[in-house]
Design an enzyme around this catalytic site. Structure first.
Site, PDB file in Angstrom:
ATOM      1  N   GLY A  58       0.903  -1.205  -0.052  1.00 35.98           N
ATOM      2  CA  GLY A  58      -0.235  -0.166   0.001  1.00 35.98           C
ATOM      3  C   GLY A  58       1.036   1.376   0.012  1.00 35.98           C
ATOM      4  N   THR A  59       1.596   1.184   1.065  1.00 36.58           N
ATOM      5  CA  THR A  59       2.835   2.245   1.005  1.00 36.58           C
ATOM      6  C   THR A  59       2.779   3.729   0.994  1.00 36.58           C
ATOM      7  OG1 THR A  59       3.907   0.567  -0.231  1.00 36.58           O
ATOM      8  CG2 THR A  59       5.056   2.386   0.005  1.00 36.58           C
ATOM      9  N   THR A  60       3.675   4.269   1.930  1.00 37.60           N
ATOM     10  CA  THR A  60       4.122   5.791   1.703  1.00 37.60           C
ATOM     11  C   THR A  60       5.601   5.649   1.365  1.00 37.60           C
ATOM     12  OG1 THR A  60       2.407   6.241   3.155  1.00 37.60           O
ATOM     13  CG2 THR A  60       3.944   7.891   2.798  1.00 37.60           C
TER      14      THR A  60
END
Lengths: 233, 274
Positions: free
Chosen positions: A12-14
């Protein structure tokens, strides 16, 4: 509850990359999700390509791992042939070649950051599709949506190393607060002429934002405490 | 112009000749046979001296239990074992294939296999099939660089973790690990925790069941504890033993064991000479 454990592993990530006076700071969260299940809550999305160049990975976990493995291999050969450490621009270009030429099959957005003696600290963003853009700061992943305005206001030229790292940690922490697909811990990598420093900020030690509760040991403490006000129009 | 036909020699690879016919049958309403899946709970954890892998033993074909006591912990190398979840054929095939590749590599290099070698071979294969080889693996072993534990997903991504669970029962098992895992477990504590996690999967997940298999790998040693725990024994067994109905007279009884025990006797003598 449809968890869909067979869904491809995606981060999903940032992910964030920021230049400062003398180098770059790369930052990322640590959540890898399969559908609605967190498959790995402590993953390391900042991968080494060479001694002085690192890449932040987002999107499909498999695709980004394979691309960074290939580029690490190419850069290793390139360094031997060149006789000097590879530049950040070359690393970014190699990633771009793979990302652009296989754009139909890959689904991964990457941020390449590093330091070399010719250009100093540089950040290159390589989103889906295979564009390569040199930027003073870059963000990617699902959590980046919440950070565009934040960076426009908060990034300044010629920050110090400490200011830059604090900015990165704050930004990832803000994104984690709002994006369901980001979470876990904040990892940062600082690259400059002196070398590489890896730092780790556990999730419960981050600053609390609006309406975030303190980590609790017992649900009873939360139930007995005054709750947040219901949303009002 | 005469039209002559000749037999083209079969090329390697998948033959697509029957695909059109299969599609037509499915359209007509034929339900294609489902493949044997291992519903599964598989786990691994790193303890003080090495790695412990655990697995349940139920193999399902849709809603039916096809094998009540299958082996899900596959041998990769003397110091590396791999648990497999997903389609049983895929996990068997891919682990056997990489196991042979590792052996050839050992002959070539003259060294013990490393876990990261097995990891790279597996992830390359699975990525190239873009997730169609439905094998989710927990790979663990101890090599010269220390103990390692990795998870490999069908699309080819890998994670390196101190404790890991996969399969339909992974959530049940992970909840046990998250509550009770700590670093530096002893061998007995580790085995107890792994057994608890697998039991959690066996009792709370429909796709997992039967017995608990455990494999303990340490430096220079491995212990494969097949059916370490059997929490689902067959409780009601007829005391009469096997008999035919309605007073059928048994004329002759012949029991053929399906697995032959072959004894190899070495003949000592002179070597063959020309």
């Amino acid at each position: 509850m449809d968890l869909n454990l067979d869904a491809p592993h995606s981060m999903g990530t940032t992910i964030i990359g920021v230049t400062y006076n003398g180098g770059v700071v790369l930052g990322a969260d640590s959540r890898t999700s399969t559908g609605m299940y967190v498959a790995n809550r402590a993953s390391d999305k900042i991968t080494q390509l060479t001694d002085n160049v690192y890449v932040c990975r987002s999107g499909s976990a498999a695709d980004s791992q394979v691309v960074s493995d290939y580029v690490r291999y190419f850069l290793h050969q390139h360094t031997i042939q060149l006789g000097q450490p590879a530049t950040v621009k070359v690393s970014a270009n190699l990633i771009r070649m793979l990302a652009y030429n296989n754009k139909n099959m890959l689904q991964t957005g990457l941020i390449v950051g590093g330091w070399d003696k010719y250009e100093g600290g540089k950040i290159y963003g390589i989103p889906l599709g295979g564009t390569v853009v040199e930027q003073p700061f870059a963000s990617g992943g699902s959590g980046s949506s919440y950070l565009y305005g934040f960076f426009d206001q908060a990034w300044k030229e010629n920050m110090t190393k400490e200011e830059a790292e604090q900015l990165v940690v704050k930004a990832v922490s803000l994104a984690i607060a709002r994006d369901g697909a980001s979470g876990g811990v904040v990892r940062t990598v600082i690259i400059n002429s002196e070398g590489v420093t890896r730092n780790f900020y556990p999730g419960d030690k981050l600053q609390l934002w609006h309406e975030e509760l303190e980590p609790q040991n017992s649900l009873l403490d939360i139930l007995n405490a005054a709750g947040p006000e219901p949303m009002a129009m | 112009m005469s039209q002559s036909s000749y037999d083209v020699p079969a090329k390697g690879g998948f033959s697509f000749d029957l695909c059109k016919r299969n599609d037509m049958l499915i359209q007509k309403g034929l339900k294609s046979p489902s493949f044997l899946k291992t519903g599964t709970t598989i786990v691994g954890l790193i303890f003080k001296d090495g790695v412990i892998l655990g697995a349940d033993t139920r193999a399902t074909e849709g809603p039916i239990v096809a094998d009540k006591n299958c082996e899900k912990i596959h041998y990769m190398a003397p110091n590396i074992y791999c648990c497999g979840a997903g389609t049983a054929a895929d996990t068997e095939a891919v682990t056997d294939m990489v196991s042979s590749q590792l052996r050839l590599h050992r002959y070539q290099t003259g060294r013990d296999s490393r876990v990261i070698t097995a990891l790279t071979l597996l992830k390359k294969h699975l990525f190239s099939y873009q997730g169609h080889v439905s094998a989710a693996l927990v790979l663990g072993g101890v090599d010269i660089t220390g103990p390692h534990l990795h998870t490999i997903y069908p699309h080819g991504s890998t994670d390196t973790l101190p404790f890991a669970t996969m399969g339909s029962g992974s959530l049940a098992a992970m909840s046990v690990f998250e509550a009770k895992y700590k670093e530096g477990l002893t061998r007995d504590e580790g085995i107890k925790l792994v057994a608890e996690a697998i039991c959690s999967g066996i009792f709370n997940d429909l796709g997992s069941g039967s017995n608990v298999d455990i494999c303990v790998i340490t430096k220079g040693n491995k212990e494969y504890l097949r059916n370490y725990m059997e929490p689902n024994p067959r409780t009601y067994v007829s005391s009469n033993g096997y008999s035919f109905t309605k007073k059928t007279e048994v004329l002759r009884t012949k029991i053929t064991p399906l697995m032959e025990r072959v004894e190899i006797t070495e003949v000592t003598g002179e070597a063959m000479e020309e």
